[in-house]
Scaffold this motif. Structure first.
Motif, mmCIF file in Angstrom:
data_model
loop_
_atom_site.group_PDB
_atom_site.id
_atom_site.type_symbol
_atom_site.label_atom_id
_atom_site.label_comp_id
_atom_site.label_asym_id
_atom_site.label_seq_id
_atom_site.Cartn_x
_atom_site.Cartn_y
_atom_site.Cartn_z
ATOM 1 N N LEU A 1 0.831 -1.207 0.000
ATOM 2 C CA LEU A 1 0.000 0.000 0.000
ATOM 3 C C LEU A 1 0.866 1.258 0.000
ATOM 4 C CD1 LEU A 1 -2.816 -0.989 2.544
ATOM 5 C CD2 LEU A 1 -2.904 -1.040 0.052
ATOM 6 N N SER B 1 0.929 4.097 -2.904
ATOM 7 C CA SER B 1 0.757 5.509 -2.546
ATOM 8 C C SER B 1 1.874 6.364 -3.141
ATOM 9 C CB SER B 1 0.736 5.648 -1.019
ATOM 10 O OG SER B 1 0.621 6.999 -0.639
ATOM 11 N N ARG C 1 -5.863 3.753 -10.703
ATOM 12 C CA ARG C 1 -6.611 2.674 -10.065
ATOM 13 C C ARG C 1 -5.616 1.669 -9.471
ATOM 14 N NH1 ARG C 1 -9.554 2.013 -13.748
ATOM 15 N NH2 ARG C 1 -11.595 2.571 -12.912
ATOM 16 N N VAL C 2 -5.982 1.057 -8.349
ATOM 17 C CA VAL C 2 -5.144 0.029 -7.733
ATOM 18 C C VAL C 2 -5.867 -1.313 -7.838
ATOM 19 C CG1 VAL C 2 -4.046 -0.785 -5.614
ATOM 20 C CG2 VAL C 2 -4.081 1.673 -6.129
ATOM 21 N N TYR D 1 -5.254 -5.084 -6.489
ATOM 22 C CA TYR D 1 -4.469 -5.911 -5.565
ATOM 23 C C TYR D 1 -4.799 -7.371 -5.865
ATOM 24 C CZ TYR D 1 -2.076 -6.707 -1.045
ATOM 25 O OH TYR D 1 -1.189 -7.084 -0.060
ATOM 26 N N VAL E 1 -6.983 -3.777 4.494
ATOM 27 C CA VAL E 1 -7.035 -2.527 3.730
ATOM 28 C C VAL E 1 -8.072 -1.586 4.333
ATOM 29 C CG1 VAL E 1 -7.671 -1.515 1.499
ATOM 30 C CG2 VAL E 1 -6.178 -3.513 1.585
ATOM 31 N N VAL F 1 -13.359 0.958 -2.122
ATOM 32 C CA VAL F 1 -12.630 -0.308 -2.085
ATOM 33 C C VAL F 1 -13.609 -1.452 -2.322
ATOM 34 C CG1 VAL F 1 -11.194 -1.857 -0.700
ATOM 35 C CG2 VAL F 1 -10.925 0.630 -0.474
ATOM 36 N N PHE G 1 -10.160 1.050 -6.109
ATOM 37 C CA PHE G 1 -9.299 0.062 -5.454
ATOM 38 C C PHE G 1 -10.008 -1.286 -5.502
ATOM 39 C CE2 PHE G 1 -5.689 -0.223 -2.344
ATOM 40 C CZ PHE G 1 -5.761 -1.589 -2.132
ATOM 41 N N CYS H 1 -3.119 2.032 -14.276
ATOM 42 C CA CYS H 1 -3.423 1.206 -13.100
ATOM 43 C C CYS H 1 -2.133 0.803 -12.396
ATOM 44 C CB CYS H 1 -4.183 -0.025 -13.596
ATOM 45 S SG CYS H 1 -4.400 -1.330 -12.413
#
Length: 576
Positions: free
Chosen positions: A56, A60, A70-71, A73, A88, A99, A144, A173
């Motif tokens: 994370l 950041s 966009r994230v 995971y 998270v 999220v 996210f 992304c």
């Protein structure tokens, strides 16, 4: 929000100090890599070093340096997506609406609210809202997203329109991919090289995280591979391997036995241990046999069985019971398959692990003395379980995977190692994979090659690729386990199915869409009570309450499931 969370962490224990040092160094090196125009980064960090928080922090930093992105995971196993989501959201408490966990178990609470309103007062605007929710999930249209490797990598190779809907949102992304070594060994480097090219073309970035030491360089003796990935650059390393030598991450001693052991000898040795013990075996059949034998020798509620024959809810409850006993310093014995070896935050003083490839052994050992609190360190013993004349690991790692066992034998030159000694063992193993296994091959007999198939534009063939080979491991059979006598969800599912059939006959598009969403939503609510069992044609199936089913999902009879042993069947070597 991340900075605010970090400022509240005041622990000054040696392991937390080192975790902070690792995070600071990773961010500093990431900046250098970004400045040098790198797109893909490697974070190889010891087990228990706090990778979620680090990932994370790295995302950041990329956002701060390169602008809003966009994230996504990605995780190898469905069982740990929920765990990461909780972590998270603990950090980003006020951003729950941004999220979204998207997998076969995730439930969107907005749908329930809109559906209730729609049942009470139908309207076009509510239909549109429900359709929008489905579209958001299908396209990953959230800032996210937490999801599985299957959804990420199969999307990158798919030729199916529905799967490709999410592909545009893979641009601009940041991919956070944890436990990358869980991918098939002939493919993880291919996927990394493929993703690196994708990121260059689509203004995206990726952080590849692992606790082992994969080799991400391309084979240097194959011109076809070099030409295909002609501008490939291996992931930029953002953490020095010196941290693996820190004493806070030297938490156990690992011993490997060259002699085989049967279940009687294994159970006897386990019961001699005076501390809590985790036993990780390769097949469900083995876990059941060892569990039953230990219970006969020492009847106790402190001996628990864990494998994929249990519902996700019961697995979670069993892990809670084990962790509670460990916290209270009460002895507990847990007999488990390898489902516990990655992503489960659990800390045992003693571990027995049946023989397996190096990454599996290292991941299993990562559950030993995880927090470094045991004076003198923990104990990990790698055994070679033999039943009816067969070494059990050979039932799992056979065919083309037998090479992985050979590489493991060749990588372990000694019989005893400290945790930090395993660094060289891992490097030797992954170097053998890089140099000796065919790159980018797939299929049940490894007869297909991604590079050749892509070059020939065989998109339909490539689109049929799956990360899990059902022909090898057996077909999946799904069973719903009612929580109690009052649980009517399976009947409700069948009712929704019938309503959908009626709507299809009337050809009402909006109504059909809502019915499909209702089915999708209730299946997700049922998911924590659904067991997936891989069975070969000669295996006996569990008893069901009726022949009624929803596309192969049956309601199991109470006499075929219990909390102690899960689904009751003649496993006979089910390979899970």
């Amino acid at each position: 929000m991340l900075n605010q969370y970090l400022q509240k962490l005041h622990s000054v224990s040696p392991i937390n100090v080192e975790r902070t040092n690792i995070r600071i160094e990773s961010i500093s090196n990431l900046r250098k890599g970004l400045y040098a125009s790198n797109r893909i980064f490697e974070l190889t960090s010891p087990t228990g070093s706090g990778k979620t928080l680090m990932l994370l922090s790295l995302a950041s930093e990329i956002i701060e340096q390169k602008g809003a992105k966009r994230v996504i995971y990605g995780l190898p196993y469905l069982s740990i997506t929920e765990q990461v989501e909780e972590e998270v959201l603990r950090i980003m408490k006020s951003s729950e609406q941004f999220v979204e966990r998207i997998d076969s178990k995730s439930v969107n609470p907005l749908f329930d609210r809109y559906q209730q309103e729609l049942d009470e007062s139908p309207s076009k605007s509510l239909y549109d809202k429900i359709e929008a929710i489905e579209f958001q999930e299908d396209t990953f249209s959230y800032p996210f997203v937490i999801t599985t490797f299957v959804r990420i990598f199969e999307t990158l190779l798919s030729n199916r329109n529905h799967t490709l809907l999410k592909l545009p949102n893979f641009s601009n992304c940041i991919f956070l991919l944890d436990e990358i070594q869980a991918l098939p060994p002939r493919l993880y480097c291919f996927f990394v090289a493929y993703l690196e090219k994708f990121c260059k073309l689509n203004d995206s970035y990726a952080v590849i995280s692992t606790a082992t030491q994969p080799n991400f360089t391309l084979p240097n003796d194959n011109k076809d591979i070099a030409n295909f990935f002609h501008d490939y650059t291996a992931p930029y390393k953002i953490l020095s391997s010196v941290h693996f030598n820190n004493n806070v991450f030297n938490r156990y001693t690992l011993k490997i036995s060259n002699d085989t052991i049967d279940t009687d000898e294994l159970c006897s040795e386990i019961l001699k241990e005076d501390q809590s013990t985790l036993v990780i075996l390769n097949t469900i059949d083995d876990t059941v046999k060892v569990y039953e034998k230990i219970r006969r020798l020492s009847p106790s509620d402190s001996i628990l069985l864990l494998n994929t024959l249990f519902t996700p809810r019961d697995r979670k409850l069993k892990l809670y019971l084990v962790k509670r006993r460990l916290r209270e310093n009460k002895k507990v014995i847990l007999i488990s398959t390898q489902l516990i070896e990655a992503g489960v935050d659990i800390d045992f003083p003693i571990i027995y692990r049946d023989f397996a490839p190096v990454p599996n052994i290292v991941q299993s050992a990562g559950r030993c003395n995880r927090n470094g609190k045991i004076a003198g360190g923990g104990k990990v013993r790698v055994i070679r379980l033999k039943i009816d004349g067969t070494e059990r690991h050979k039932l799992i790692y056979r065919g083309s995977d037998a090479e992985l066992i050979r590489f493991t034998h060749e990588s372990f030159q000694e019989t005893e190692y400290t945790e930090k000694d395993l660094i060289q063992v891992q490097r030797t193993y992954f170097n053998k994979i890089q140099s000796m296994l065919c790159f980018g091959v797939y299929g049940k007999k490894m007869e297909n090659n991604f590079i050749e198939d892509i070059r020939r534009c065989l998109y339909e063939k490539i689109g049929n690729f799956t990360l899990i080979d059902n022909d090898f491991y057996g077909d999946v059979f799904r069973y719903y386990v009612p929580r109690n006598d009052m649980d009517q969800r399976f009947d409700q599912l069948l009712q929704y199915q019938q309503e959908l059939k009626e709507s299809l006959g009337k050809n009402n598009r909006e109504n059909i869409k809502v019915k499909k969403m209702k089915i999708k939503n209730i299946l997700k609510k049922m998911s924590n009570q659904i067991v997936q069992v891989r069975l070969k044609p000669d295996h006996i199936k569990p008893i069901t309450l009726s022949d009624q089913n929803y596309f192969g999902l049956y309601e199991i009879s109470p006499e075929s499931y219990n909390f102690e042993k899960g689904v009751l069947l003649d496993t006979g070597g089910v390979y899970l």
